[in-house]
Design an enzyme around this catalytic site. Structure first.
Site, PDB file in Angstrom:
ATOM      1  N   HIS A  63      21.966  93.686   3.529  1.00  0.00           N
ATOM      2  CA  HIS A  63      22.993  92.774   4.033  1.00  0.00           C
ATOM      3  C   HIS A  63      22.913  92.651   5.553  1.00  0.00           C
ATOM      4  CE1 HIS A  63      24.720  94.711   0.356  1.00  0.00           C
ATOM      5  NE2 HIS A  63      24.751  93.445   0.013  1.00  0.00           N
ATOM      6  N   HIS A  83      20.963  88.426  -4.215  1.00  0.00           N
ATOM      7  CA  HIS A  83      19.938  89.461  -4.358  1.00  0.00           C
ATOM      8  C   HIS A  83      19.072  89.275  -5.599  1.00  0.00           C
ATOM      9  CE1 HIS A  83      21.952  91.574  -1.140  1.00  0.00           C
ATOM     10  NE2 HIS A  83      23.073  91.647  -1.834  1.00  0.00           N
TER      11      HIS A  83
END
Length: 333
Positions: free
Chosen positions: A221, A58
């Site tokens: 996700h 991320h």
């Protein structure tokens, strides 16, 4: 699978090595496992510590926001996997300067469990700590169940405000915790995904999106969103995203807000600015004033193509903290 790597299992550790080698004045690896990123230079004694953690994949989210005016330390896990209890404890110890530590992270089950356990163990050693969970993703639960919402790009604002508050002489753990809670209460986000991403250790996309399709509200996700359907014009996408955010925030004309238009990984700046153009026009129509907008890659999902939009309500304190000094290669304002 096309990725620039050596061995999938070495992906995270080699990335952390490169991060610290590229920015030795900001970052250093710490902790028993080396999966903690801490400030290269120690903060002053008596400062409240701010610590976070989460999975890799991320960047710049989590590890990238260690620095003056932001985080003191961060525990990092494998791609899309939370940090271990041991790394959470090590991150708290790195962030401890004698005035307590705020644990500030997204509302995910594994992160909660491990940081809660780490907090209990650290407190047995006399380290005082508090927790604030970021819950800004309006697509993940209703307003009536807002405590169940995920934390996504809005965590960047929480880091900024809590980190800046902690730099102030005399700020207590209670003060920093209160600012973080105020930030979370006034922050909402939603994202739209155009393509999937690939976890290196798996080697294939974790989900599929057909050509010409998008998914509104998909999580970082690959968590299911609100609807899947044909790609819409940018202005129409922004209109829907803002409707969902502002109806949840219940903003009034004359309010001042900050806006984050965030690439989920592969979306180019040109398209982000097309989105921001539509956001700015709509907010002006609604009588809202944008303060220090953020446009770029702030919270990604590997190479996912898509965009998230975050609205952060401001008061005089939060606006001052937003402008306060900060040192990080990834904080651009």
């Amino acid at each position: 699978m096309k990725k620039i790597l050596n061995e999938p299992l070495a992906y995270v550790d080699e990335m952390l090595d490169g991060l610290c080698l590229a920015h030795p004045d900001v970052y250093r690896r710490a902790g028993e496992s080396g999966r903690v990123i801490a400030r290269a230079a120690p903060a002053r004694e008596g400062k409240v510590g701010v610590v976070s953690g989460g999975g890799s994949g991320h960047l710049p989210l989590f590890t990238g926001y260690v620095g003056t005016g932001l985080l003191d330390a961060c525990a990092i896990g494998n791609v899309f996997a939370g940090p271990t209890v041991g790394d959470c404890i090590d991150a708290m110890r790195e962030a401890d300067h004698g005035a307590g530590v705020l644990r500030l992270y997204g509302n995910y089950g594994g992160d909660r469990m491990n940081f809660d356990m780490a907090g209990e163990l650290a407190e047995l050693d006399g380290l005082e700590s508090t927790t604030v969970l970021v819950t800004d993703d309006v697509a993940s639960a209703s307003a009536q169940e807002s405590a169940k919402r995920r934390g996504v790009a809005g965590v960047v604002y929480a880091y900024r405000f809590a980190g800046a508050k902690a730099e102030q002489e005399g700020a207590s753990l209670a003060d920093v915790t209160a600012v973080a809670r105020k930030a979370v209460a006034g922050c909402r986000s939603i994202g739209v995904a155009l393509t999937p991403c690939i976890v290196p250790e798996v080697g294939k996309p974790g989900f599929t999106i057909d050509d010409g399709e998008i998914e509104m509200g998909m999580g970082i996700h690959g968590e299911p969103g609100l609807w899947r359907g044909p790609l819409k014009r940018a202005d129409a996408l922004v209109q829907e995203m803002l409707e969902r955010l502002l109806s949840d925030l219940d903003t009034a004309r004359g309010e001042r807000v900050s806006v984050l238009v965030n690439s989920l990984g592969a979306t180019p700046y040109e398209e982000l600015y097309i989105v921001f153009r539509a956001v700015a026009r709509e907010l002006q129509t609604r009588g809202l004033q944008i303060v220090q907008p953020l446009v770029g890659r702030y919270a990604t999902s590997m190479e996912m193509t898509g965009v998230s939009l975050t609205i952060q309500r401001l008061d005089s304190e939060l606006e001052w903290l937003l402008h306060a000094p900060a040192v990080s290669p990834f904080w651009r304002a």
